[in-house]
Write a protein that holds these residues in place. Structure first.
Motif, PDB file in Angstrom:
ATOM      1  N   GLU A 212      -9.341 -28.376  20.905  1.00 39.89           N
ATOM      2  CA  GLU A 212      -7.995 -28.464  21.490  1.00 39.89           C
ATOM      3  C   GLU A 212      -7.247 -27.149  21.303  1.00 39.89           C
ATOM      4  O   GLU A 212      -6.584 -26.660  22.216  1.00 39.89           O
ATOM      5  CB  GLU A 212      -7.212 -29.608  20.853  1.00 39.89           C
ATOM      6  N   TRP A 213      -7.370 -26.603  20.093  1.00 35.37           N
ATOM      7  CA  TRP A 213      -6.731 -25.315  19.820  1.00 35.37           C
ATOM      8  C   TRP A 213      -7.271 -24.233  20.767  1.00 35.37           C
ATOM      9  O   TRP A 213      -6.502 -23.471  21.370  1.00 35.37           O
ATOM     10  CB  TRP A 213      -6.993 -24.907  18.365  1.00 35.37           C
ATOM     11  N   ALA A 214      -8.592 -24.191  20.930  1.00 36.05           N
ATOM     12  CA  ALA A 214      -9.216 -23.184  21.790  1.00 36.05           C
ATOM     13  C   ALA A 214      -8.796 -23.355  23.249  1.00 36.05           C
ATOM     14  O   ALA A 214      -8.554 -22.374  23.959  1.00 36.05           O
ATOM     15  CB  ALA A 214     -10.737 -23.272  21.675  1.00 36.05           C
ATOM     16  N   MET A 215      -8.672 -24.601  23.685  1.00 30.94           N
ATOM     17  CA  MET A 215      -8.261 -24.873  25.063  1.00 30.94           C
ATOM     18  C   MET A 215      -6.842 -24.360  25.303  1.00 30.94           C
ATOM     19  O   MET A 215      -6.527 -23.808  26.368  1.00 30.94           O
ATOM     20  CB  MET A 215      -8.363 -26.371  25.331  1.00 30.94           C
ATOM     21  N   LYS A 216      -5.988 -24.539  24.314  1.00 33.13           N
ATOM     22  CA  LYS A 216      -4.610 -24.050  24.421  1.00 33.13           C
ATOM     23  C   LYS A 216      -4.576 -22.528  24.402  1.00 33.13           C
ATOM     24  O   LYS A 216      -3.788 -21.900  25.128  1.00 33.13           O
ATOM     25  CB  LYS A 216      -3.769 -24.617  23.282  1.00 33.13           C
ATOM     26  N   MET A 217      -5.428 -21.907  23.598  1.00 34.15           N
ATOM     27  CA  MET A 217      -5.483 -20.445  23.549  1.00 34.15           C
ATOM     28  C   MET A 217      -5.955 -19.875  24.885  1.00 34.15           C
ATOM     29  O   MET A 217      -5.454 -18.850  25.355  1.00 34.15           O
ATOM     30  CB  MET A 217      -6.420 -19.991  22.428  1.00 34.15           C
ATOM     31  N   GLU A 218      -6.924 -20.558  25.506  1.00 36.02           N
ATOM     32  CA  GLU A 218      -7.401 -20.105  26.811  1.00 36.02           C
ATOM     33  C   GLU A 218      -6.285 -20.182  27.850  1.00 36.02           C
ATOM     34  O   GLU A 218      -6.127 -19.294  28.693  1.00 36.02           O
ATOM     35  CB  GLU A 218      -8.593 -20.947  27.274  1.00 36.02           C
ATOM     36  N   ALA A 219      -5.488 -21.249  27.777  1.00 38.94           N
ATOM     37  CA  ALA A 219      -4.373 -21.400  28.705  1.00 38.94           C
ATOM     38  C   ALA A 219      -3.344 -20.284  28.541  1.00 38.94           C
ATOM     39  O   ALA A 219      -2.614 -19.953  29.474  1.00 38.94           O
ATOM     40  CB  ALA A 219      -3.712 -22.762  28.516  1.00 38.94           C
ATOM     41  N   GLU A 220      -3.310 -19.705  27.340  1.00 40.75           N
ATOM     42  CA  GLU A 220      -2.396 -18.590  27.069  1.00 40.75           C
ATOM     43  C   GLU A 220      -3.062 -17.238  27.304  1.00 40.75           C
ATOM     44  O   GLU A 220      -2.515 -16.194  26.961  1.00 40.75           O
ATOM     45  CB  GLU A 220      -1.905 -18.676  25.623  1.00 40.75           C
ATOM     46  N   GLY A 225     -11.065 -10.943  20.996  1.00 44.53           N
ATOM     47  CA  GLY A 225     -10.611  -9.936  20.051  1.00 44.53           C
ATOM     48  C   GLY A 225      -9.303 -10.264  19.363  1.00 44.53           C
ATOM     49  O   GLY A 225      -8.927  -9.600  18.380  1.00 44.53           O
ATOM     50  N   ASP A 226      -8.606 -11.276  19.866  1.00 45.70           N
ATOM     51  CA  ASP A 226      -7.338 -11.680  19.250  1.00 45.70           C
ATOM     52  C   ASP A 226      -7.549 -12.486  17.976  1.00 45.70           C
ATOM     53  O   ASP A 226      -6.583 -12.745  17.250  1.00 45.70           O
ATOM     54  CB  ASP A 226      -6.505 -12.513  20.236  1.00 45.70           C
ATOM     55  N   PHE A 227      -8.809 -12.865  17.697  1.00 47.69           N
ATOM     56  CA  PHE A 227      -9.075 -13.756  16.578  1.00 47.69           C
ATOM     57  C   PHE A 227     -10.149 -13.193  15.657  1.00 47.69           C
ATOM     58  O   PHE A 227     -10.894 -12.275  16.021  1.00 47.69           O
ATOM     59  CB  PHE A 227      -9.504 -15.136  17.093  1.00 47.69           C
ATOM     60  N   SER A 228     -10.255 -13.777  14.487  1.00 48.66           N
ATOM     61  CA  SER A 228     -11.290 -13.402  13.530  1.00 48.66           C
ATOM     62  C   SER A 228     -11.747 -14.652  12.779  1.00 48.66           C
ATOM     63  O   SER A 228     -11.128 -15.719  12.883  1.00 48.66           O
ATOM     64  CB  SER A 228     -10.754 -12.362  12.532  1.00 48.66           C
ATOM     65  N   TYR A 235     -13.561 -20.075  19.254  1.00 45.72           N
ATOM     66  CA  TYR A 235     -13.182 -19.626  20.603  1.00 45.72           C
ATOM     67  C   TYR A 235     -14.414 -19.209  21.397  1.00 45.72           C
ATOM     68  O   TYR A 235     -14.509 -19.461  22.593  1.00 45.72           O
ATOM     69  CB  TYR A 235     -12.187 -18.477  20.510  1.00 45.72           C
ATOM     70  N   LYS A 236     -15.390 -18.599  20.713  1.00 46.67           N
ATOM     71  CA  LYS A 236     -16.644 -18.243  21.372  1.00 46.67           C
ATOM     72  C   LYS A 236     -17.391 -19.490  21.833  1.00 46.67           C
ATOM     73  O   LYS A 236     -17.930 -19.539  22.946  1.00 46.67           O
ATOM     74  CB  LYS A 236     -17.528 -17.428  20.421  1.00 46.67           C
ATOM     75  N   ILE A 237     -17.438 -20.498  20.960  1.00 49.05           N
ATOM     76  CA  ILE A 237     -18.105 -21.763  21.308  1.00 49.05           C
ATOM     77  C   ILE A 237     -17.442 -22.379  22.537  1.00 49.05           C
ATOM     78  O   ILE A 237     -18.117 -22.794  23.488  1.00 49.05           O
ATOM     79  CB  ILE A 237     -18.062 -22.744  20.124  1.00 49.05           C
ATOM     80  N   TYR A 238     -16.113 -22.434  22.511  1.00 50.43           N
ATOM     81  CA  TYR A 238     -15.383 -23.039  23.619  1.00 50.43           C
ATOM     82  C   TYR A 238     -15.653 -22.299  24.922  1.00 50.43           C
ATOM     83  O   TYR A 238     -15.978 -22.920  25.952  1.00 50.43           O
ATOM     84  CB  TYR A 238     -13.887 -23.047  23.325  1.00 50.43           C
ATOM     85  N   GLN A 239     -15.528 -20.980  24.907  1.00 47.05           N
ATOM     86  CA  GLN A 239     -15.701 -20.200  26.135  1.00 47.05           C
ATOM     87  C   GLN A 239     -17.129 -20.291  26.655  1.00 47.05           C
ATOM     88  O   GLN A 239     -17.349 -20.383  27.863  1.00 47.05           O
ATOM     89  CB  GLN A 239     -15.310 -18.748  25.896  1.00 47.05           C
ATOM     90  N   ARG A 240     -18.106 -20.287  25.746  1.00 43.51           N
ATOM     91  CA  ARG A 240     -19.503 -20.397  26.170  1.00 43.51           C
ATOM     92  C   ARG A 240     -19.768 -21.730  26.867  1.00 43.51           C
ATOM     93  O   ARG A 240     -20.369 -21.777  27.947  1.00 43.51           O
ATOM     94  CB  ARG A 240     -20.424 -20.236  24.956  1.00 43.51           C
ATOM     95  N   LEU A 241     -19.299 -22.818  26.257  1.00 44.34           N
ATOM     96  CA  LEU A 241     -19.523 -24.138  26.848  1.00 44.34           C
ATOM     97  C   LEU A 241     -18.746 -24.313  28.141  1.00 44.34           C
ATOM     98  O   LEU A 241     -19.242 -24.915  29.102  1.00 44.34           O
ATOM     99  CB  LEU A 241     -19.141 -25.230  25.840  1.00 44.34           C
ATOM    100  N   HIS A 242     -17.533 -23.792  28.174  1.00 42.15           N
ATOM    101  CA  HIS A 242     -16.727 -23.910  29.393  1.00 42.15           C
ATOM    102  C   HIS A 242     -17.416 -23.210  30.560  1.00 42.15           C
ATOM    103  O   HIS A 242     -17.524 -23.782  31.655  1.00 42.15           O
ATOM    104  CB  HIS A 242     -15.339 -23.306  29.160  1.00 42.15           C
ATOM    105  N   ARG A 243     -17.909 -21.995  30.325  1.00 43.31           N
ATOM    106  CA  ARG A 243     -18.591 -21.259  31.395  1.00 43.31           C
ATOM    107  C   ARG A 243     -19.882 -21.956  31.807  1.00 43.31           C
ATOM    108  O   ARG A 243     -20.192 -22.077  32.995  1.00 43.31           O
ATOM    109  CB  ARG A 243     -18.888 -19.824  30.941  1.00 43.31           C
ATOM    110  N   ALA A 244     -20.639 -22.429  30.813  1.00 46.10           N
ATOM    111  CA  ALA A 244     -21.929 -23.053  31.102  1.00 46.10           C
ATOM    112  C   ALA A 244     -21.778 -24.351  31.883  1.00 46.10           C
ATOM    113  O   ALA A 244     -22.671 -24.728  32.663  1.00 46.10           O
ATOM    114  CB  ALA A 244     -22.678 -23.318  29.797  1.00 46.10           C
TER     115      ALA A 244
END
Length: 262
Positions: A212-220, A225-228, A235-244
């Protein structure tokens, strides 16, 4: 979130949609999880006929127990609720015997898991066709539009999606409001498609709160690089699955023929 108002909004939406479609009610597959429990309860609260189906395929005993507890509770609370248990295990086993051997294929387990979901979809539409019911989907916003954690033409094959605009945390709030059994509220989310104890978090690599946090970050429009640390990993997991899984999330592409070729 204004929980009571949101629940009433969904109930009204379900009622209006069903009546406008000139259908008789809803059919919902229940798994012993929070999404299907909340969805089926909201459908029952419309006062329209609501048929709940338990469709085990080598299901873990704990999942079966929770599903049965929920079904019994629904039938005690709502006279418009009916139920059936359709054991799809023999159908699934017969299917495996009929298809070519693929034991060496690394994608076999995933393909069979998706097959389970599609057998359940077929069963839901069998009952929907018999009784003029609508198949109510049980996917939430993170699954349906975030990471695509559903089976295309399996649990993604539905007529309408009552909770697909709710985050998982919001589904829990609605579930508590409509009195979903405590055993379901406390259970770790699982799709139950692999015949073992793996949870959704085991499969995805992140919890629903993190997603949920990652989804909100994507919306923003945040960047990796904004995270560590753990945030960057999630965020990497979220973006990878979203694209796939965009092929599941977006509408089916249509090859449009140019007017010049007609």
């Amino acid at each position: 979130m204004q929980t009571e108002k949101v629940a009433n909004h969904i109930i009204t939406w379900l009622t209006d949609y069903c009546k406008n479609a000139k259908m008789e009610g809803f059919v919902v597959g229940v798994s012993g999880g929070i999404d299907s429990a909340t969805t089926s309860t909201l459908c029952a609260m419309t006062g329209l006929k609501t048929h709940v189906l338990e469709m085990p395929i080598h299901q873990a005993k704990s999942q079966v127990t929770r599903a049965q507890e929920h079904i019994e509770q629904l039938k005690e609370r709502f006279p418009n609720v009916s139920s059936d248990v359709v054991d799809l295990t023999p159908v699934f086993e017969q299917f495996k015997k009929q298809v070519p051997d693929a034991q060496d294929n690394t994608l076999l387990d995933l393909s069979l898991a998706n097959t389970r979901a599609r057998l359940r979809m077929t069963t839901l539409y069998y009952f929907a066709g018999l009784h003029r019911y609508l198949v109510a989907g049980t996917g939430n916003k993170v699954e349906d539009f975030g990471v695509g954690f559903f089976t295309k033409y399996g649990d993604g094959g539905v007529d309408l999606s009552p909770i697909a605009d709710l985050m998982k945390s919001e589904v829990y709030k609605i579930g508590a409001y409509v009195n979903v059994p405590e055993s379901i509220m406390k259970a770790a989310p699982t799709d139950g498609l692999f015949g073992d104890s793996r949870t959704d978090e085991d499969q995805i690599g992140a919890s629903y709160d993190e997603l949920e946090w990652a989804m909100k970050m994507e919306a923003e429009d945040k960047e990796i690089g904004d995270f560590s640390g753990r945030e960057k990993e999630v965020y990497k997991i979220y973006q990878r699955l979203h694209r796939a899984n965009l092929h599941k999330i977006t509408p089916i592409p249509v090859c449009e023929i140019p007017d010049s070729l007609r």
